[in-house]
Design an enzyme around this catalytic site. Structure first.
Site, mmCIF file in Angstrom:
data_model
loop_
_atom_site.group_PDB
_atom_site.id
_atom_site.type_symbol
_atom_site.label_atom_id
_atom_site.label_comp_id
_atom_site.label_asym_id
_atom_site.label_seq_id
_atom_site.Cartn_x
_atom_site.Cartn_y
_atom_site.Cartn_z
ATOM 1 N N ARG A 39 31.950 -12.493 16.481
ATOM 2 C CA ARG A 39 33.066 -13.055 17.245
ATOM 3 C C ARG A 39 34.380 -12.952 16.474
ATOM 4 N NH1 ARG A 39 30.311 -18.315 20.313
ATOM 5 N NH2 ARG A 39 29.187 -17.046 21.846
ATOM 6 N N LYS A 200 15.673 -20.621 34.240
ATOM 7 C CA LYS A 200 15.788 -21.408 35.474
ATOM 8 C C LYS A 200 16.551 -20.688 36.585
ATOM 9 C CE LYS A 200 15.583 -25.966 33.260
ATOM 10 N NZ LYS A 200 16.290 -27.269 33.090
ATOM 11 N N GLY A 351 23.719 -14.925 25.286
ATOM 12 C CA GLY A 351 23.225 -14.909 23.911
ATOM 13 C C GLY A 351 21.857 -14.299 23.745
ATOM 14 N N GLY A 374 28.496 -18.110 29.233
ATOM 15 C CA GLY A 374 28.850 -19.010 30.331
ATOM 16 C C GLY A 374 29.968 -18.471 31.190
#
Length: 394
Positions: A39, A200, A351, A374
């Site tokens: 990053r 999920k 990730g 996200g």
């Protein structure tokens, strides 16, 4: 959708200006050592561009979740040390991200100098998008630049609030993320396929619904496939199934859009959720009682690979099995290799997906790797990103 309609740092005159730069330096630190500086490396083009054009640079980021409390475990001090090495120039460090002492440090900065602020989330006002907190951050500089794609889906003071008080621009990383994701979704290079995995269904309902309108096929793997298989009538009692999503899954499977869905035809079922568990490759109707599906099977791998091979655009988010355990990593590795070997434009994010392509050693063969899991998910869901919407608002 492939265009980028926000002002970037190319549009800003930063000579002699103090630039407040929001980056995503949320990295893993163990014993004051950064285990992966990806990053930091991703932010270097923007940082170097601003410094080369005479900016005095004030960099801010969050690290972890200290929940508004000062905690040395989450200090950005080790980041300042590593950034200094990468830039080959001094990086000053502010012990707080705001306040009189920090304001003096920022005001004293000369062209080409760099100041890294301490963790924004040592103040709970950051995540609350408190306007007074945002104003205090804005006081440090003349211009605001957001290059933290991984945080633009959150309306926080440093990602959204500051843009109310300073001229705001996008950095190169933010720009490239949005252009790459837009290009993947605009459908110019077809067939477009998406591979969606993870644990999920609930986390990705919006993504699945949005993508089905845009892709030619949607490959479903990982734990979320269990819910679809259960909705198809298979006995998945031993596997985690989201019972509250079964009705939604059944409706989707009986809709015209179901023709685009590609579900596992076989799975690697294990007696227990353990790396040492007994396991076997079986069809969904032959899963032993109370065993759980932890990976896609060999036949499913072949089907997924065939879909990937004919694609011209690939979007991948989420592993298709519990790849952290070697016994259940074959499916995810097979997908990673197939994506890497494809001539398609490929975008991989999240990730676990990035960890998977690194594990397979194919990261350099991916067209674009998204730094924001996200934010990528929100984008794929078709949602507006507060940090992007705020640019140019002042």
């Amino acid at each position: 959708m492939s265009g980028f309609n926000k002002k970037t740092i190319r549009d800003a005159d930063v000579q002699g200006q103090r630039v407040l730069l929001r980056v995503d330096f949320n990295v893993k630190i163990q014993d004051s050592v950064i285990s992966d500086d990806t990053r930091l490396q991703a932010a270097l083009p923007t940082i170097n561009y601003l410094l080369q054009r005479g900016a005095a640079l004030i960099i801010m980021s969050h690290l972890g979740r200290p929940n508004g409390v000062v905690n040395n475990k989450y200090s950005l001090k080790p980041v300042a040390i590593r950034l200094q090495q990468l830039l080959d120039r001094p990086v000053l460090f502010a012990k707080d991200c705001l306040g009189p002492v920090t304001e003096k440090q920022a005001a004293a900065l000369k062209e080409g100098q760099v100041l890294l602020l301490e963790n924004l989330r040592f103040h709970e006002e950051e995540t609350q998008n408190d306007p007074i907190f945002a104003q205090q951050l804005a006081k440090l500089a003349d211009i605001y630049v957001n290059d933290a794609f991984g945080t633009v889906h959150r309306a926080h003071a440093s990602t959204e609030g500051v843009a109310d008080y300073l001229p705001a621009y996008a950095g190169f990383l933010l720009e490239s993320e949005l252009i790459s994701l837009s290009n993947a979704l605009d459908g110019r290079e077809r067939p477009v396929i998406a591979i969606i995995g993870g644990a999920k269904v609930a986390d990705k309902i919006g993504i699945i619904e949005n993508l089905l309108d845009k892709v030619d096929s949607l490959l479903i793997g990982g734990g979320m496939a269990n819910t679809f298989l259960a909705a198809n009538g298979f006995n998945m009692q031993g596997s985690p199934v989201e019972k509250d999503r079964l009705v939604w899954a059944k409706e989707l499977l009986t809709s015209p859009a179901a023709l685009k869905l590609v579900l596992p035809v076989d799975v690697i079922a294990a007696q227990a959720f353990s790396a040492d568990s007994e396991y076997q490759c079986v069809t969904p109707q032959n899963i032993p009682q109370d065993w759980q599906a932890l990976d896609i099977g060999a036949d499913t791998c072949k089907i997924f690979e065939a879909e990937i091979e004919k694609a011209r655009t690939i979007i991948w988010n989420g592993p298709v099995g519990v790849f952290e355990m070697p016994a259940f990593a074959s499916g995810t590795k097979a997908v990673a290799m197939a994506v890497a070997e494809s001539d398609a434009f490929s975008v991989v994010g999240g990730g676990d997906s990035i960890a998977a392509i690194n594990l397979a050693g194919v990261a350099k063969q991916i067209s674009f790797i998204s730094t924001g899991g996200g934010a990528m998910l929100k984008f794929l869901e078709g949602k507006k990103l507060p940090g992007v919407e705020a640019i140019g608002r002042f």
